[in-house]
Design an enzyme around this catalytic site. Structure first.
Site, PDB file in Angstrom:
ATOM      1  N   LYS A 171    -113.242  16.205  -0.712  1.00 28.35           N
ATOM      2  CA  LYS A 171    -112.951  17.561  -1.179  1.00 28.35           C
ATOM      3  C   LYS A 171    -111.699  17.660  -2.038  1.00 28.35           C
ATOM      4  CE  LYS A 171    -114.535  19.774   3.050  1.00 28.35           C
ATOM      5  NZ  LYS A 171    -113.881  20.423   4.177  1.00 28.35           N
TER       6      LYS A 171
ATOM      7  N   GLY B  72    -102.995  14.456   7.253  1.00 27.28           N
ATOM      8  CA  GLY B  72    -102.469  15.731   6.734  1.00 27.28           C
ATOM      9  C   GLY B  72    -100.966  15.679   6.524  1.00 27.28           C
TER      10      GLY B  72
ATOM     11  N   ARG C  42    -102.690   3.741  15.454  1.00 27.53           N
ATOM     12  CA  ARG C  42    -101.587   4.660  15.752  1.00 27.53           C
ATOM     13  C   ARG C  42    -100.861   4.268  17.042  1.00 27.53           C
ATOM     14  NH1 ARG C  42    -103.632  10.736  14.101  1.00 27.53           N
ATOM     15  NH2 ARG C  42    -102.832  10.672  11.978  1.00 27.53           N
TER      16      ARG C  42
ATOM     17  N   GLY D 135    -105.424   8.375   7.576  1.00 27.22           N
ATOM     18  CA  GLY D 135    -106.783   8.893   7.734  1.00 27.22           C
ATOM     19  C   GLY D 135    -107.804   7.891   7.234  1.00 27.22           C
TER      20      GLY D 135
HETATM   21  C1  3PG Z   1    -103.716  14.089  12.534  1.00 31.84           C
HETATM   22  O1  3PG Z   1    -104.551  13.253  12.890  1.00 31.84           O
HETATM   23  O2  3PG Z   1    -103.662  14.515  11.363  1.00 31.84           O
HETATM   24  C2  3PG Z   1    -102.683  14.508  13.524  1.00 31.84           C
HETATM   25  O3  3PG Z   1    -102.771  13.813  14.714  1.00 31.84           O
HETATM   26  C3  3PG Z   1    -102.711  15.988  13.759  1.00 31.84           C
HETATM   27  O4  3PG Z   1    -103.906  16.370  14.390  1.00 31.84           O
HETATM   28  P1  3PG Z   1    -104.495  17.828  14.177  1.00 31.84           P
HETATM   29  O5  3PG Z   1    -104.977  17.912  12.753  1.00 31.84           O
HETATM   30  O6  3PG Z   1    -105.584  17.990  15.177  1.00 31.84           O
HETATM   31  O7  3PG Z   1    -103.356  18.810  14.400  1.00 31.84           O
END
Ligand code: 3PG
Length: 399
Positions: free
Chosen positions: A204, A376, A38, A353
């Protein structure tokens, strides 16, 4: 691109640019960065700003600090700032505060080409509260606001929404990373080349219900893997042994199977073990998983079938590992699929992720058309959730 980007700003010379990045990188127990993807992803934007003889004030959150200075120490931005300095090949100054007189003074002193990194935004309660007074202090630091934090675009934290809202007469644009992510995902959603295949894994079903529903309306086929397989199998009345199942999500899983009839393919066979720490005793079973056994990966017949589907696809979106890939003996399915995607001429888009980490671990990230930095955010964007953070960015005038 409907939103203004950095390239729409004609003259940045001498300007102070406030850049919201997503340096929420994975850390080990000692707080060391285990993957700097990132940070590297933000370099094109930062380099562009510095090359234009402007200065950059870089702000990000890191982790989910709880307000306890001792426990939160690993979440300080120092290591991320050091790493950024190494990657940019120039000194990066880090301040130990998010807002306040030290930050204002450091911002004031910035010369063209200089980089200032603020302390973890989430050390200040105003960040997640979306506080306007806190946001106003950040907004005052700069002449231009840049959102280059795709991974955080689904959040309404102050730095994402209230800060650009507090800069109505200053340029508010997306950076190169966000522009690229939006361009690729918009094309994927609006005009995918067909056949369009989705590969969905991960632990999940519950995290991905909206995402799966959205994809089912767009794709031609969905291949399932990972532990979510066992929730789907249980929902169908199959035996899952001691495999991980979300018992409270069985009716939703049934609904998804119904919606995806004719499109969803579940694994034909499974790699199973009696205990997770006993990979030597692993065996392959077809159909039901026997009592006492735990599913840990897709089996060889499934791998062959999934690779065949990948071979036919023109567009593939992949989110979620297909097995417990972080343990080498259980990584075959995820690795085989990553390899098939790397060799495919299709448009291959990998969600962020864990999936991005897996593809990187196999050294195949460069072989994909796009590996998103959003976890997310990637799921929610595909799901069609509107992002208030993007609503704050100026629209490009269409004539
Ligand atoms: C992530 O890794 O999905 C983003 O940096 C957001 O982080 P958070 O889920 O802690 O808000």
């Amino acid at each position: 691109m409907a939103k203004k980007t950095l390239a729409d700003l004609p003259n940045l010379r001498g300007k102070r640019v406030l850049v919201r990045v997503d340096f929420n990188v994975p850390l080990d127990a000692a707080g060391n960065i285990t993957n700097d993807r990132r940070i590297r992803a933000a370099l094109p934007t930062l380099q562009y700003i510095l090359d234009a003889s402007a200065s950059a004030i870089v702000m990000s959150h890191l982790g989910r600090p709880k307000g306890d200075p001792k426990k939160d120490a690993p979440y300080k931005m120092d290591r991320a700032a050091d790493r950024l300095g190494q990657l940019l090949g120039r000194p990066v100054h880090k301040v130990n505060a998010v807002v306040g007189p030290d930050v204002a003074a450091a911002a004031q002193k910035l010369q063209p080409g200089a980089v200032l990194v603020l302390e973890n935004l989430r050390f200040h309660p105003g960040e997640q509260a979306g506080d306007a007074a806190f946001a106003a202090q950040l907004a005052q630091l700069a002449d231009v606001y840049v959102n280059d934090a795709f991974g955080t675009c689904h959040r309404s934290d102050a730095s994402m929404v209230a800060v650009p809202a507090a800069m109505p007469s200053k340029p508010r644009v997306v950076g190169k990373l966000v522009a690229k992510e939006l361009e690729i995902l918009d094309e994927l959603l609006s005009a995918p080349r067909r056949p369009f295949l989705a590969i969905l894994g991960g632990a999940k079903v519950s995290d991905k219900i909206g995402f799966i529903k959205s994809l089912l309306t767009r794709v031609d086929r969905v291949l399932i893997g990972g532990a979510m397989t066992y929730t789907f199998m249980k929902a169908e009345g199959q035996g899952v042994g001691n495999s991980r199942v979300e018992v409270d999500k069985l009716s939703q899983a049934r609904e998804l199977l119904q919606l995806g009839k004719g499109k969803i393919i579940l694994p034909l066979d499974h790699l199973v073990v009696e205990a997770l720490d006993k990979p030597d005793g692993a065996r392959v079973v077809e159909g039901n998983i026997p009592e006492g056994w735990i599913g840990v990966d897709i089996g060889p017949r499934t791998i062959a079938r999934y690779c065949e589907e990948i071979g036919k696809a023109q567009t593939v979106v992949w989110n979620g590992p297909l097995g417990k890939y972080e343990d080498k003996p259980y990584s075959q399915g995820t690795r085989a699929v990553a390899k098939a995607l790397a060799e495919s001429p299709a448009v291959t888009v990998v969600g962020g992720g864990e999936t991005a980490e897996a593809v990187e671990a196999f050294d195949l990230a460069d072989k994909m058309k796009h590996v998103s930095t959003g976890g997310g955010a990637f799921l929610e964007y595909v799901e069609g959730t509107p992002f208030p953070a993007l609503a704050q960015i100026e629209d490009r005038k269409t004539s």
